[in-house]
Design an enzyme around this catalytic site. Sequence first.
Site, PDB file in Angstrom:
ATOM      1  N   SER A  28      -1.527  14.701   8.300  1.00 59.51           N
ATOM      2  CA  SER A  28      -2.048  15.077   7.101  1.00 59.51           C
ATOM      3  C   SER A  28      -3.443  15.117   7.436  1.00 59.51           C
ATOM      4  CB  SER A  28      -2.079  13.943   6.117  1.00 59.51           C
ATOM      5  OG  SER A  28      -0.680  13.842   5.496  1.00 59.51           O
ATOM      6  N   HIS A  58      -1.382  20.069   5.130  1.00 59.20           N
ATOM      7  CA  HIS A  58      -0.562  20.410   6.445  1.00 59.20           C
ATOM      8  C   HIS A  58      -0.539  21.825   6.485  1.00 59.20           C
ATOM      9  CE1 HIS A  58       1.385  16.579   7.777  1.00 59.20           C
ATOM     10  NE2 HIS A  58       1.033  16.257   6.451  1.00 59.20           N
ATOM     11  N   TYR A  82      10.411  11.825   3.023  1.00 55.88           N
ATOM     12  CA  TYR A  82      10.366  11.706   1.610  1.00 55.88           C
ATOM     13  C   TYR A  82      10.321  13.236   0.714  1.00 55.88           C
ATOM     14  CZ  TYR A  82       5.251  12.846   2.360  1.00 55.88           C
ATOM     15  OH  TYR A  82       4.189  13.329   2.651  1.00 55.88           O
ATOM     16  N   ALA A 110      -1.684  10.131   9.662  1.00 58.95           N
ATOM     17  CA  ALA A 110      -2.642   9.435   8.868  1.00 58.95           C
ATOM     18  C   ALA A 110      -2.048   8.017   8.498  1.00 58.95           C
ATOM     19  CB  ALA A 110      -3.103  10.255   7.637  1.00 58.95           C
ATOM     20  N   MET A 205       3.811   7.242   6.586  1.00 63.65           N
ATOM     21  CA  MET A 205       5.276   7.727   6.034  1.00 63.65           C
ATOM     22  C   MET A 205       5.675   8.711   7.169  1.00 63.65           C
ATOM     23  SD  MET A 205       4.002   8.346   2.266  1.00 63.65           S
ATOM     24  CE  MET A 205       2.836   7.150   1.303  1.00 63.65           C
ATOM     25  N   SER A 206       5.500   8.722   8.471  1.00 59.24           N
ATOM     26  CA  SER A 206       6.206   9.597   9.345  1.00 59.24           C
ATOM     27  C   SER A 206       6.155   8.950  10.849  1.00 59.24           C
ATOM     28  CB  SER A 206       5.115  10.648   9.402  1.00 59.24           C
ATOM     29  OG  SER A 206       3.903  10.126  10.027  1.00 59.24           O
ATOM     30  N   ASN A 229      -7.350   4.782   5.219  1.00 60.77           N
ATOM     31  CA  ASN A 229      -7.587   3.471   4.085  1.00 60.77           C
ATOM     32  C   ASN A 229      -7.111   2.410   4.773  1.00 60.77           C
ATOM     33  OD1 ASN A 229      -5.144   5.378   3.555  1.00 60.77           O
ATOM     34  ND2 ASN A 229      -4.646   3.023   2.958  1.00 60.77           N
ATOM     35  N   HIS A 241      -3.429  10.411  -1.991  1.00 59.55           N
ATOM     36  CA  HIS A 241      -3.128  11.590  -1.189  1.00 59.55           C
ATOM     37  C   HIS A 241      -4.484  12.103  -0.917  1.00 59.55           C
ATOM     38  CE1 HIS A 241      -1.307  14.446   1.582  1.00 59.55           C
ATOM     39  NE2 HIS A 241      -1.296  15.242   0.789  1.00 59.55           N
TER      40      HIS A 241
HETATM   41  N1  HPA Z   1       0.483   3.739   3.337  1.00 56.26           N
HETATM   42  C1  HPA Z   1       1.251   4.726   3.680  1.00 56.26           C
HETATM   43  N2  HPA Z   1       0.986   6.032   4.284  1.00 56.26           N
HETATM   44  C2  HPA Z   1      -0.190   6.080   4.384  1.00 56.26           C
HETATM   45  C3  HPA Z   1      -1.153   5.411   3.946  1.00 56.26           C
HETATM   46  C4  HPA Z   1      -1.047   4.099   3.328  1.00 56.26           C
HETATM   47  O1  HPA Z   1      -1.823   3.319   3.067  1.00 56.26           O
HETATM   48  N3  HPA Z   1      -2.614   6.151   4.471  1.00 56.26           N
HETATM   49  C5  HPA Z   1      -2.220   7.275   4.985  1.00 56.26           C
HETATM   50  N4  HPA Z   1      -0.900   7.433   4.906  1.00 56.26           N
END
Ligand code: HPA
Length: 266
Positions: A28, A58, A82, A110, A205-206, A229, A241
Site C-alpha cells: 500500500s 495499489h 480480505y 505497509a 494484512m499481507s 503507524n 487506510h
Molecule cells: N495493522 C494492520 N495492517 C496495517 C497497519 C496496522 O496497524 N498499518 C498498516 N497496515
Amino acid sequence: MATASELAAHIRDIAGDAPVKLGLILGSGLGHLAGAVEGIAIPYSELPGFPHAGVSGHNPNLVIGTLEGVRVAVFGGRAHYYESGNSAVMRLPLEVLCELGADTVIATNAAGSLRPDMPTGSIMALTDHINFSGLNPLIGEPTDRRFVPMMDAYEPELRNKLLAAAKSEGVPMQQGIYAWYSGPSFETPAEIRAIRTLGADAVGMSTVPEVILARFLGLRAAAISTITNMAAGMSDEAISHEHTKAMAPLGAAKLEKVLRRFLRDL
Ligand code: HPA
C-alpha cells in the site's frame, strides 16, 4: 483459466524474452516504484486469472523491465486475503513469476509498529513471521509438496544483502517479526498486546501468504515493511487506510534507496 505457462508466454510476447531475475511485490502506498522501472506495464485485467487488486493505493499492473540493470517483474498491486476470502489469491502471479525465470521475490508492505523504538517512517526487514490468521494458502494443495518447511523462509543471505545495501545508503533498517492479521478491520489494542507478547514487532494484512507460496514454489524470499503507524493502543496516532497511504511515502523513499542499491550490487 490460463495456466501460468500460457500467461508467461503471453507476457514474453509483449515484454520480450529475456528472463526475469527477481519479482518485487509493492505494498500500500508503494506503487510508485513500479513507475521507476524502464519497461512495459501490463494491466492485471489483461492477464486472465490475475487478481483484481482493488485496494486504493495499489497500482494493479505487472511491470516487466529493468531497474538498476536487473531484469525485474514488479507487481504494482497485490491482492489480499480480505478482498475475496482466498488466501491463495497470489498463487498464479507467483507461478507466472517462476515461469518468467525468476528465482527471487521481495515483498513489501505497509505495517503497524509494535515497538516504541520503531516509529512511523521506519523500514523493517522481516526475519520471520507469526501467522496470527491461522489461514494458509496451501490448504487444498493435494500433493505432499504442501508440507513446506518455513525455517529461514526469509532467507538470511538475501536479508543480509538488503541490510548491507541499507548500510551503504546510510538508511537505518530495523529487523523484526511480522504478524499477519487477516484484516480488513484493524486490530484491537488487546490483540496488539497479545501479539506483542507473542513476539511480533510489526503487524499487517499481507505478505505471509505470499512468502508461504514463494517457498512452496522454490523462490528465495525476502520482505520489508514500511511502518505507517504505531499499532492500535500504542499511541494517539490515527489508524486508518487514509493514514496508511499518507504515511507510506516516508518509508517508501528509504525503501527505494535500499532496493536500488541492492539491485545495483547484485
Ligand atoms: N495493522 C494492520 N495492517 C496495517 C497497519 C496496522 O496497524 N498499518 C498498516 N497496515
